[in-house]
Scaffold this motif. Sequence first.
Motif, short mmCIF file in Angstrom:
data_model
loop_
_atom_site.label_atom_id
_atom_site.label_comp_id
_atom_site.label_asym_id
_atom_site.label_seq_id
_atom_site.Cartn_x
_atom_site.Cartn_y
_atom_site.Cartn_z
N ARG A 72 -87.79 8.11 -58.53
CA ARG A 72 -88.02 8.14 -57.08
C ARG A 72 -87.13 9.17 -56.38
O ARG A 72 -87.36 9.52 -55.23
CB ARG A 72 -87.82 6.77 -56.47
N PHE A 73 -86.12 9.68 -57.09
CA PHE A 73 -85.24 10.70 -56.53
C PHE A 73 -85.61 12.10 -57.03
O PHE A 73 -84.86 13.05 -56.82
CB PHE A 73 -83.78 10.39 -56.87
N GLY A 74 -86.73 12.24 -57.69
CA GLY A 74 -87.19 13.55 -58.16
C GLY A 74 -86.65 13.94 -59.52
O GLY A 74 -86.74 15.11 -59.91
N VAL A 75 -86.08 13.00 -60.26
CA VAL A 75 -85.51 13.27 -61.57
C VAL A 75 -86.37 12.59 -62.62
O VAL A 75 -86.68 11.41 -62.52
CB VAL A 75 -84.07 12.74 -61.66
N SER A 76 -86.78 13.35 -63.64
CA SER A 76 -87.59 12.76 -64.70
C SER A 76 -87.07 13.21 -66.06
O SER A 76 -86.45 14.26 -66.18
CB SER A 76 -89.06 13.16 -64.54
N PHE A 77 -87.34 12.41 -67.06
CA PHE A 77 -86.98 12.74 -68.43
C PHE A 77 -88.22 13.28 -69.13
O PHE A 77 -89.31 12.72 -68.98
CB PHE A 77 -86.43 11.51 -69.16
N VAL A 78 -88.04 14.37 -69.86
CA VAL A 78 -89.16 15.00 -70.55
C VAL A 78 -88.91 15.02 -72.05
O VAL A 78 -87.76 14.99 -72.50
CB VAL A 78 -89.41 16.43 -70.02
N ALA A 79 -89.98 15.10 -72.81
CA ALA A 79 -89.87 15.07 -74.27
C ALA A 79 -89.60 16.44 -74.86
O ALA A 79 -89.03 16.55 -75.93
CB ALA A 79 -91.15 14.49 -74.87
N SER A 80 -90.01 17.48 -74.19
CA SER A 80 -89.88 18.83 -74.72
C SER A 80 -88.81 19.62 -73.98
O SER A 80 -88.78 19.63 -72.76
CB SER A 80 -91.21 19.56 -74.61
N PRO A 81 -87.97 20.35 -74.71
CA PRO A 81 -87.00 21.21 -74.03
C PRO A 81 -87.67 22.35 -73.27
O PRO A 81 -87.09 22.92 -72.35
CB PRO A 81 -86.11 21.73 -75.16
N ARG A 82 -88.91 22.67 -73.60
CA ARG A 82 -89.63 23.73 -72.91
C ARG A 82 -89.98 23.37 -71.47
O ARG A 82 -90.31 24.23 -70.67
CB ARG A 82 -90.89 24.09 -73.69
N HIS A 83 -89.91 22.09 -71.17
CA HIS A 83 -90.20 21.61 -69.81
C HIS A 83 -88.94 21.21 -69.06
O HIS A 83 -89.02 20.72 -67.94
CB HIS A 83 -91.14 20.42 -69.86
N ALA A 84 -87.77 21.38 -69.68
CA ALA A 84 -86.52 20.85 -69.13
C ALA A 84 -85.73 21.88 -68.34
O ALA A 84 -85.72 23.06 -68.68
CB ALA A 84 -85.66 20.30 -70.25
N ASP A 85 -85.08 21.40 -67.30
CA ASP A 85 -84.15 22.20 -66.51
C ASP A 85 -82.71 21.89 -66.92
O ASP A 85 -81.83 22.72 -66.78
CB ASP A 85 -84.28 21.88 -65.01
N LEU A 86 -82.49 20.67 -67.37
CA LEU A 86 -81.14 20.20 -67.67
C LEU A 86 -81.13 19.53 -69.02
O LEU A 86 -82.02 18.75 -69.34
CB LEU A 86 -80.71 19.21 -66.58
N LEU A 87 -80.13 19.84 -69.83
CA LEU A 87 -79.97 19.24 -71.15
C LEU A 87 -78.78 18.29 -71.10
O LEU A 87 -77.65 18.71 -70.87
CB LEU A 87 -79.75 20.34 -72.19
N ALA A 107 -84.80 26.90 -76.50
CA ALA A 107 -86.19 26.62 -76.11
C ALA A 107 -86.34 26.34 -74.62
O ALA A 107 -87.44 26.40 -74.08
CB ALA A 107 -86.72 25.43 -76.90
N MET A 108 -85.23 26.08 -73.94
CA MET A 108 -85.29 25.76 -72.51
C MET A 108 -85.51 27.03 -71.69
O MET A 108 -84.93 28.07 -71.99
CB MET A 108 -84.00 25.08 -72.05
N PRO A 109 -86.33 26.94 -70.63
CA PRO A 109 -86.49 28.10 -69.74
C PRO A 109 -85.29 28.24 -68.81
O PRO A 109 -84.57 27.28 -68.56
CB PRO A 109 -87.76 27.75 -68.96
N ALA A 110 -85.09 29.43 -68.30
CA ALA A 110 -84.00 29.67 -67.33
C ALA A 110 -84.48 29.27 -65.95
O ALA A 110 -85.67 29.37 -65.66
CB ALA A 110 -83.61 31.14 -67.35
N PRO A 111 -83.64 28.82 -65.06
CA PRO A 111 -82.23 28.50 -65.26
C PRO A 111 -82.09 27.19 -66.02
O PRO A 111 -82.87 26.27 -65.85
CB PRO A 111 -81.69 28.36 -63.84
N LYS A 112 -81.09 27.13 -66.86
CA LYS A 112 -80.86 25.92 -67.66
C LYS A 112 -79.42 25.48 -67.52
O LYS A 112 -78.51 26.30 -67.42
CB LYS A 112 -81.24 26.15 -69.11
N TYR A 113 -79.26 24.16 -67.48
CA TYR A 113 -77.95 23.56 -67.31
C TYR A 113 -77.68 22.64 -68.49
O TYR A 113 -78.59 21.99 -69.01
CB TYR A 113 -77.88 22.75 -66.02
N VAL A 114 -76.42 22.57 -68.91
CA VAL A 114 -76.01 21.69 -70.00
C VAL A 114 -74.94 20.74 -69.47
O VAL A 114 -73.96 21.18 -68.88
CB VAL A 114 -75.46 22.49 -71.20
#
Length: 167
Positions: A72-87, A107-114
Amino acid sequence: MLPILKNIVSRRPTEEISPCDPEVEAVGRALKRAVDARMRRSLAIRELDSGSDNATEIEINLLSSPHYDVERFGVSFVASPRHADLLLVTGAVTRNMEVAVKKTYEAMPAPKYVVAVGDDACDGGIYRGTYAVLGGVDAVLPVDLKIPGNPPEPIDILRGILALMTN
């Protein structure tokens, strides 16, 4: 018959529990504003276990529970790193997981955060210096944020992500 009627009309013990936590709501609303501004309304997270004891994963899973409900705060968990912004990386990086951790990051697109979550991911924890462990996540990847704790509570993880989004 009387006990049944008494149960129907009496107050329940759970009626006194507030369904929402004011601290979670405040952090969540601030996170929503930060995500809207920085990530254009959504933040996709990929969680990666690089050799943990699963204590931190349990706390991360609680973020999707009805109490926290980060969706509800706009944060979701994804299965693929190709769809992720944050690791979100948990656990000390073992030698066997080094290649997988690097491939996931690449595999993560830019910008990416760890984000290193938990003491083991921050500096190797109790496994630091052992033969099978390289150390914390920063031994393999550039880390943007470290959230210490063994394990950190879900609200601390939310606060950490908020701090990252507001920097």
